[in-house]
Design a protein around this motif. Structure first.
Motif, PDB file in Angstrom:
ATOM      1  N   PHE A  89       0.829  -1.201   0.000  1.00 54.90           N
ATOM      2  CA  PHE A  89       0.000   0.000   0.000  1.00 54.90           C
ATOM      3  C   PHE A  89       0.865   1.253   0.000  1.00 54.90           C
ATOM      4  CE2 PHE A  89      -2.337   3.390   2.106  1.00 54.90           C
ATOM      5  CZ  PHE A  89      -3.542   3.376   1.417  1.00 54.90           C
ATOM      6  N   PRO A 100      -6.509   5.681  -1.717  1.00 52.17           N
ATOM      7  CA  PRO A 100      -7.816   5.536  -2.361  1.00 52.17           C
ATOM      8  C   PRO A 100      -8.729   6.759  -2.320  1.00 52.17           C
ATOM      9  CG  PRO A 100      -7.265   3.527  -1.235  1.00 52.17           C
ATOM     10  CD  PRO A 100      -6.186   4.506  -0.881  1.00 52.17           C
ATOM     11  N   ALA A 121      -5.429   0.278  -9.059  1.00 48.04           N
ATOM     12  CA  ALA A 121      -5.928  -0.108  -7.736  1.00 48.04           C
ATOM     13  C   ALA A 121      -6.986  -1.206  -7.857  1.00 48.04           C
ATOM     14  CB  ALA A 121      -6.501   1.103  -7.013  1.00 48.04           C
ATOM     15  N   LEU A 122      -7.879  -1.065  -8.812  1.00 52.42           N
ATOM     16  CA  LEU A 122      -8.897  -2.089  -9.023  1.00 52.42           C
ATOM     17  C   LEU A 122      -8.270  -3.400  -9.493  1.00 52.42           C
ATOM     18  CD1 LEU A 122     -11.727   0.039 -10.667  1.00 52.42           C
ATOM     19  CD2 LEU A 122     -11.669  -0.901  -8.345  1.00 52.42           C
ATOM     20  N   THR A 125      -6.695  -5.036  -6.506  1.00 52.30           N
ATOM     21  CA  THR A 125      -7.726  -5.643  -5.674  1.00 52.30           C
ATOM     22  C   THR A 125      -8.212  -6.957  -6.275  1.00 52.30           C
ATOM     23  OG1 THR A 125      -8.408  -3.440  -4.960  1.00 52.30           O
ATOM     24  CG2 THR A 125      -9.974  -5.226  -4.602  1.00 52.30           C
ATOM     25  N   TYR A 126      -8.378  -6.963  -7.584  1.00 47.67           N
ATOM     26  CA  TYR A 126      -8.800  -8.182  -8.275  1.00 47.67           C
ATOM     27  C   TYR A 126      -7.732  -9.276  -8.147  1.00 47.67           C
ATOM     28  CZ  TYR A 126     -10.397 -11.279 -11.988  1.00 47.67           C
ATOM     29  OH  TYR A 126     -10.806 -12.363 -12.695  1.00 47.67           O
ATOM     30  N   TYR A 128      -5.534  -9.558  -5.779  1.00 47.30           N
ATOM     31  CA  TYR A 128      -5.564 -10.039  -4.399  1.00 47.30           C
ATOM     32  C   TYR A 128      -6.660 -11.074  -4.217  1.00 47.30           C
ATOM     33  CZ  TYR A 128      -6.585 -10.236   0.551  1.00 47.30           C
ATOM     34  OH  TYR A 128      -6.847 -10.682   1.813  1.00 47.30           O
ATOM     35  N   GLY A 129      -7.813 -10.818  -4.792  1.00 49.21           N
ATOM     36  CA  GLY A 129      -8.918 -11.773  -4.697  1.00 49.21           C
ATOM     37  C   GLY A 129      -8.566 -13.122  -5.291  1.00 49.21           C
ATOM     38  N   LYS A 132      -5.725 -14.713  -2.836  1.00 54.06           N
ATOM     39  CA  LYS A 132      -6.031 -14.622  -1.413  1.00 54.06           C
ATOM     40  C   LYS A 132      -5.889 -15.950  -0.679  1.00 54.06           C
ATOM     41  CE  LYS A 132      -9.741 -13.312   1.688  1.00 54.06           C
ATOM     42  NZ  LYS A 132     -11.112 -12.844   1.807  1.00 54.06           N
TER      43      LYS A 132
END
Length: 137
Positions: A89, A100, A121-122, A125-126, A128-129, A132
């Motif tokens: 981050f 953000p 950023a999106l 996040t994707y 990371y999903g 995970k």
């Protein structure tokens, strides 16, 4: 109309971020170079206010908008996940000059290159999903 209070809160947040210059890349650069106290003051104020509000929520058993009690769960003692996530981050924050909230405020200001940052950023996040399940949780 149910979401109006959230939209107005977001607008107020954006105005406060803009007027305090917390969205300025120059201010963020000054913070990372330890040349100015301004951003540390803003972040410190947010931490203190957050602690006060958590204390008040716990003391008076304040409920959320739907009437459910607000519960705070203890954090996991595994510090490696916070170190890794915080480093990623912080690296993104230092490289783009925005976390953000300010990303969207800068976009609202008309800084169209922030669309690239928001897409990154999106995408992160994707990603990371996707990974995970293999990360320490």
């Amino acid at each position: 109309m149910k979401g109006l209070k959230f939209i107005l809160t977001g607008i107020l947040f954006g105005v406060i971020m803009a007027k305090s210059e917390a969205v300025s890349w120059y201010r963020i650069q000054e913070m990372f170079r330890f040349q100015s106290f301004q951003m540390y003051g803003i972040i410190g104020t947010a931490v203190v206010l957050g602690a006060i509000f958590v204390f008040l929520i716990k003391k008076f058993n304040i409920k959320d908008f739907s009437g459910e009690p607000i519960e705070f769960k203890d954090k996991d003692k595994n510090w490696s996940r916070y170190l890794i996530g915080g480093s990623i981050f912080g690296l993104g924050w230092a490289l783009t000059g925005a976390c953000p909230g300010p990303m969207f405020v800068n976009l609202g200001y008309g800084y169209w290159p922030m669309l690239i940052v928001i897409a990154g950023a999106l995408g992160g996040t994707y990603a990371y999903g996707i990974v995970k399940t293999w990360l320490p949780h």
